[in-house]
Design a protein around this motif. Structure first.
Motif, PDB file in Angstrom:
ATOM      1  N   ALA A  47       1.250  -0.950  -0.005  1.00 19.36           N
ATOM      2  CA  ALA A  47      -0.228  -0.090  -0.097  1.00 19.36           C
ATOM      3  C   ALA A  47       0.931   1.262   0.084  1.00 19.36           C
ATOM      4  N   PHE A  48       0.121   2.592  -0.571  1.00 14.10           N
ATOM      5  CA  PHE A  48       1.026   3.705  -0.184  1.00 14.10           C
ATOM      6  C   PHE A  48       0.281   4.068   0.861  1.00 14.10           C
ATOM      7  N   HIS A  49       1.206   5.490   1.282  1.00 19.40           N
ATOM      8  CA  HIS A  49       0.461   6.203   2.573  1.00 19.40           C
ATOM      9  C   HIS A  49       0.509   7.657   2.064  1.00 19.40           C
ATOM     10  N   ILE A  72      -9.634 -14.224   8.098  1.00 20.61           N
ATOM     11  CA  ILE A  72      -8.963 -13.265   8.649  1.00 20.61           C
ATOM     12  C   ILE A  72      -8.352 -11.925   8.113  1.00 20.61           C
ATOM     13  N   ARG A  73      -8.321 -11.394   9.077  1.00 13.29           N
ATOM     14  CA  ARG A  73      -9.315  -9.835   9.135  1.00 13.29           C
ATOM     15  C   ARG A  73      -8.037  -8.961   9.828  1.00 13.29           C
ATOM     16  N   LYS A  74      -5.665  -9.269   9.695  1.00 17.75           N
ATOM     17  CA  LYS A  74      -4.824  -8.780   9.498  1.00 17.75           C
ATOM     18  C   LYS A  74      -4.144  -9.205   9.018  1.00 17.75           C
ATOM     19  N   PHE A  75      -3.054  -9.300   8.579  1.00 21.04           N
ATOM     20  CA  PHE A  75      -1.870  -9.858   8.183  1.00 21.04           C
ATOM     21  C   PHE A  75      -0.664  -8.410   7.305  1.00 21.04           C
ATOM     22  N   PRO A  76       0.414  -8.994   6.803  1.00 20.15           N
ATOM     23  CA  PRO A  76       1.378  -8.263   6.626  1.00 20.15           C
ATOM     24  C   PRO A  76       0.677  -7.499   5.255  1.00 20.15           C
ATOM     25  N   CYS A  77       1.461  -6.348   5.188  1.00 21.28           N
ATOM     26  CA  CYS A  77       1.733  -5.737   4.176  1.00 21.28           C
ATOM     27  C   CYS A  77       2.575  -3.919   4.210  1.00 21.28           C
ATOM     28  N   VAL A  78       3.051  -4.253   3.280  1.00 23.94           N
ATOM     29  CA  VAL A  78       4.789  -3.546   3.310  1.00 23.94           C
ATOM     30  C   VAL A  78       3.922  -2.065   2.936  1.00 23.94           C
ATOM     31  N   VAL A  79       4.177  -0.474   3.436  1.00 19.69           N
ATOM     32  CA  VAL A  79       3.328   0.154   3.777  1.00 19.69           C
ATOM     33  C   VAL A  79       4.406   1.281   2.688  1.00 19.69           C
ATOM     34  N   ARG A  80       4.325   2.012   1.532  1.00 15.41           N
ATOM     35  CA  ARG A  80       5.676   2.788   1.050  1.00 15.41           C
ATOM     36  C   ARG A  80       4.718   4.488   0.877  1.00 15.41           C
ATOM     37  N   GLU A  81       6.054   5.519   2.806  1.00 15.14           N
ATOM     38  CA  GLU A  81       4.867   6.875   2.337  1.00 15.14           C
ATOM     39  C   GLU A  81       5.577   6.896   1.129  1.00 15.14           C
ATOM     40  N   VAL A  82       4.766   8.063   0.987  1.00 17.51           N
ATOM     41  CA  VAL A  82       4.496   8.494  -0.388  1.00 17.51           C
ATOM     42  C   VAL A  82       4.073  10.339   0.357  1.00 17.51           C
ATOM     43  N   SER A  83       5.496  11.233  -0.173  1.00 15.72           N
ATOM     44  CA  SER A  83       4.793  12.646   0.188  1.00 15.72           C
ATOM     45  C   SER A  83       4.218  13.649   0.108  1.00 15.72           C
ATOM     46  N   THR A  84       3.958  13.195  -1.757  1.00 15.37           N
ATOM     47  CA  THR A  84       2.947  14.368  -2.469  1.00 15.37           C
ATOM     48  C   THR A  84       1.947  12.959  -3.324  1.00 15.37           C
ATOM     49  N   GLU A  86       1.831  14.195  -6.442  1.00 17.00           N
ATOM     50  CA  GLU A  86       3.388  14.118  -7.495  1.00 17.00           C
ATOM     51  C   GLU A  86       3.586  12.631  -8.204  1.00 17.00           C
ATOM     52  N   ASP A  87       4.346  12.843  -6.311  1.00 12.95           N
ATOM     53  CA  ASP A  87       4.906  11.366  -6.709  1.00 12.95           C
ATOM     54  C   ASP A  87       4.431  10.074  -7.085  1.00 12.95           C
ATOM     55  N   LEU A  88       3.387   9.572  -7.162  1.00 15.86           N
ATOM     56  CA  LEU A  88       3.164   8.510  -7.192  1.00 15.86           C
ATOM     57  C   LEU A  88       3.255   8.041  -8.432  1.00 15.86           C
ATOM     58  N   ASP A  89       3.493   8.179  -9.966  1.00 13.27           N
ATOM     59  CA  ASP A  89       4.088   7.819 -10.923  1.00 13.27           C
ATOM     60  C   ASP A  89       5.543   7.278 -10.220  1.00 13.27           C
ATOM     61  N   LYS A  90       6.763   8.029  -9.880  1.00  9.82           N
ATOM     62  CA  LYS A  90       8.018   7.233  -9.562  1.00  9.82           C
ATOM     63  C   LYS A  90       8.216   6.204  -8.430  1.00  9.82           C
ATOM     64  N   VAL A  91       6.721   5.426  -8.162  1.00 18.42           N
ATOM     65  CA  VAL A  91       7.033   4.262  -7.065  1.00 18.42           C
ATOM     66  C   VAL A  91       5.963   3.900  -7.405  1.00 18.42           C
ATOM     67  N   GLY A  92       5.634   3.645  -8.512  1.00 20.98           N
ATOM     68  CA  GLY A  92       5.175   2.224 -10.120  1.00 20.98           C
ATOM     69  C   GLY A  92       3.492   2.974  -9.336  1.00 20.98           C
ATOM     70  N   ALA A  93       3.031   4.124  -9.180  1.00 15.62           N
ATOM     71  CA  ALA A  93       1.420   4.183  -9.509  1.00 15.62           C
ATOM     72  C   ALA A  93       0.618   5.543  -9.583  1.00 15.62           C
ATOM     73  N   ALA A  94       1.528   4.980 -10.927  1.00 16.54           N
ATOM     74  CA  ALA A  94       0.790   5.747 -12.587  1.00 16.54           C
ATOM     75  C   ALA A  94      -0.538   5.839 -12.542  1.00 16.54           C
ATOM     76  N   ASP A  95      -1.692   4.645 -12.338  1.00 13.74           N
ATOM     77  CA  ASP A  95      -2.641   4.325 -12.107  1.00 13.74           C
ATOM     78  C   ASP A  95      -3.175   5.152 -10.892  1.00 13.74           C
TER      79      ASP A  95
END
Length: 147
Positions: A47-49, A72-84, A86-95
């Motif tokens: 996920a992206f925050h 199962i209601r809780k499971f591991p999730c890697v959360v990547r902090e994105v500052s703005t 505008e930076d979403l496409d830089k972390v592979g979230a252009a969609d």
């Protein structure tokens, strides 16, 4: 490359030193070897925050299935902090960036619990199959002037 898993993907492309490949005895005197690693990603949700919202990038279907099948209601999730946003496409979230109005601007963005609302989803049966990963390398030899 073929696999029953839908997670088959190109993991990385890299240049290798031919001397570091045990048993390699290619023709001529190679200076580099182009390697394409094919395999499976880490099977964690991701996920992206960004701007105070947590946006699933990968794993929504696994999360919904884990809840439906095993409760199962809780499971591991890697959360990547994105500052703005505008930076979403830089972390592979252009969609996500293309649909900011849905994810960040709407009062009620899509939620995981939407998977369980009969008005928002339909169950279908799909025949099992294979997922293919096609890798193609094109080469072109050119002569250019020295600077």
């Amino acid at each position: 490359f073929a696999s029953r898993s839908s997670d088959l993907r190109v993991l990385e492309t890299t240049l290798l030193d031919p001397g570091g490949i045990p048993g390699y005895c290619g023709p001529g005197r190679p200076s580099h070897v182009v390697a394409v690693a094919i395999g499976y990603g880490i099977n964690l949700a991701a996920a992206f925050h960004v701007e105070g919202r947590l946006i699933f990038h990968n794993g929504t279907h696994r999360a919904a299935a884990a809840y439906t099948v095993w409760g199962i209601r809780k499971f591991p999730c890697v959360v990547r902090e994105v500052s703005t946003a505008e930076d979403l496409d830089k972390v592979g979230a252009a969609d996500v960036k293309q649909h900011l109005h849905l994810y960040l601007r709407s009062r009620r963005p899509p939620r995981l619990r939407d998977f369980f609302d009969p008005a928002l989803h339909t169950k279908i049966r799909a025949a099992p199959g294979y997922h293919l990963q096609h890798v193609q390398i094109n080469t072109q030899r050119l002569r250019v002037s020295a600077p």
